[in-house]
Enzyme design. Structure first.
Site, PDB file in Angstrom:
ATOM      1  N   ASP A  27       0.828  -1.207   0.000  1.00  0.00           N
ATOM      2  CA  ASP A  27       0.000   0.000   0.000  1.00  0.00           C
ATOM      3  C   ASP A  27       0.864   1.260   0.000  1.00  0.00           C
ATOM      4  OD1 ASP A  27      -2.925  -0.934   0.391  1.00  0.00           O
ATOM      5  OD2 ASP A  27      -1.815  -2.086   1.864  1.00  0.00           O
ATOM      6  N   THR A  28       1.894   1.246   0.828  1.00  0.00           N
ATOM      7  CA  THR A  28       2.728   2.433   0.954  1.00  0.00           C
ATOM      8  C   THR A  28       3.504   2.711  -0.322  1.00  0.00           C
ATOM      9  OG1 THR A  28       2.949   1.993   3.321  1.00  0.00           O
ATOM     10  CG2 THR A  28       4.489   3.548   2.357  1.00  0.00           C
TER      11      THR A  28
END
Length: 446
Positions: free
Chosen positions: A185-186
């Site tokens: 996600d990051t």
């Protein structure tokens, strides 16, 4: 535990004065959980005005993830700092009309729903770019907006597996392990931010906005180094290698004599209130029994061998370059391991520092919180909560010399800015109350 320096006193309520290189940039955030909100948080840290749209009643699920303080996740205080919260039911036509009005006045829109969701609400790029041709629309999804997998539900962990990352983690022959944080996600969020900045530059020249399509698996795959070309050229399938760095030697984690060398560095355990959220606080012991040593440079290797008393290996012409060391990495690792096993972590780190050999202990968060370098770099920020307590949060990255980012405002309560945002759009108090009565919006009174 060392107390980090406090940031300027902050409160959750009240006006926000935007500063930073993105001051004046208006961002509309429609995502939830991690990827989209992380991208918006990064923009907000550097001055962008971010209006976060959340479902009334429940809000972003991240509000209830992991450990809770006074009913709200402490993670929320990092992910949503510097944002405003508008509680709006996107499934309702009246709410969709409000989004269109906000999009007309925004520079950037960020969403991370499954492909097709925005179009189903009449909020797809075809509709929004007609209203605002300068709009930049970041779309983050598991598999992207096109392709045979586009409609599959995709989370970061699945992206990490599909990209090849999960296959490389852990020890050979063992169950592949998670990296430990939501890295998929990051990475997608950061790729999204890069895309936004590129699109802003293009808009500066052309006056036109565009759509940025970021797939979670592609963001991770973009960081997989030589994985694909090695397979293409040699048929090599890289596998897990534990703590070693495959094909580069020596670089590994080596066990030392003591098993809690750095535990004392964080001081005695502090009494803390038990958090809600299904977990009790624990003082995790340091991983001080190991040190990471990166002696893979040619000259560094020679210095390392001399430090450990293996001048014979330092002078061996077969070990003068990386290829030769890789061929004999087992023996080299054994020699280093025998030396570290007789010494404490501090003794190892001191000796290697004096010889300019890169090395370090494996930090726990207790080590991080006590580390003077983290503190000196402003990475241990302290913010004051509404109840007067202080919470340590990560500082802002990257660090700009002329226009640094800042923590201007704590994460908002659900719907905290609903009335203010709708009033700024021109809605009357009666209209706002009517939307509240229908459950289309919700808000709290500051």
């Amino acid at each position: 535990m060392t107390t980090p320096p406090e940031t300027e006193t902050l409160t959750t309520h009240g006006p926000v004065v935007a500063t930073g290189p993105l001051a004046g940039l208006k961002v509309l955030e429609l995502g939830q959980l991690i990827a989209g909100p992380f991208a918006a948080k990064t923009l907000a840290d550097f001055g962008a005005e971010v209006i976060k749209i959340e479902p009334p009643g429940t809000g972003d699920p991240l509000r209830k993830w992991r450990l809770l303080k006074d009913g709200t996740s402490v993670w929320w205080q990092v992910q949503s700092r510097n944002k405003r919260s508008l509680a709006l039911d996107l499934k309702q036509p009246e709410a969709q009309a409000i989004v269109r009005q906000l999009a007309r006045e925004s520079d950037v829109l960020i969403e991370n729903f499954r492909p097709g969701a925005m179009e189903g609400w009449g909020l797809g790029p075809d509709e929004l770019l007609k209203l605002n041709p300068r709009l930049i629309m970041l779309r983050i999804s598991g598999y992207g907006q096109t392709g045979p997998y586009r409609d599959r539900p995709g989370f970061g962990v699945v992206a990490e597996a599909m990209s090849g990352l999960r296959h490389l983690t852990g020890d050979p022959g063992a169950v592949p392990v998670r990296v430990g944080v939501s890295i998929g996600d990051t990475l997608a969020a950061l790729h999204g931010v890069i895309g936004i900045l590129l699109a802003l530059q293009h808009r500066h020249v052309s006056g036109q906005g565009q759509v940025i399509d970021v797939a979670l698996y592609e963001a991770v795959f973009n960081c997989m180094e030589s994985l694909l070309p090695e397979y293409s050229a040699f048929g090599a399938v890289r596998g897990p290698a534990g703590s070693a760095l495959p094909g580069i030697a020596p670089s590994n984690a080596y066990r030392c004599k003591d098993e809690s060398a750095s535990a004392a560095s964080a001081g005695p355990p502090q009494a803390r209130p038990a958090p809600s959220g299904g977990s009790e606080p624990r003082e995790a012991g340091s991983m001080g029994a190991y040190v990471l040593i990166a002696g893979n440079g040619d000259s560094i290797f020679k210095r390392l061998m001399k430090v450990i008393g293996r001048d014979d290996l330092a002078a061996d012409p077969a070990l003068a370059d990386n290829a030769g060391r890789v061929a004999r990495v087992i023996g080299i690792d054994q020699a280093i391991g025998q030396w570290t096993a007789q010494r404490s972590v501090e003794q190892v780190l001191t000796a290697l520092s004096e010889a300019s050999v890169p090395a370090g202990r494996i930090y726990t968060v207790a080590d991080i919180a006590a580390d003077p370098h983290y503190q000196a770099r402003g990475m241990l920020a302290s913010v004051r909560m509404d109840d007067g307590s202080h919470l340590s949060v990560p500082g802002i990255v990257p660090k700009l010399s002329a226009t640094p980012g800042s923590h201007r405002r704590n994460a908002p309560a659900l719907g905290q800015d609903t009335e203010a945002v709708l009033h700024e759009l021109g809605l009357t108090p009666a209209q706002i109350q009517g939307l509240k009565d229908k459950g289309i919006v919700s808000g709290v009174t500051p």
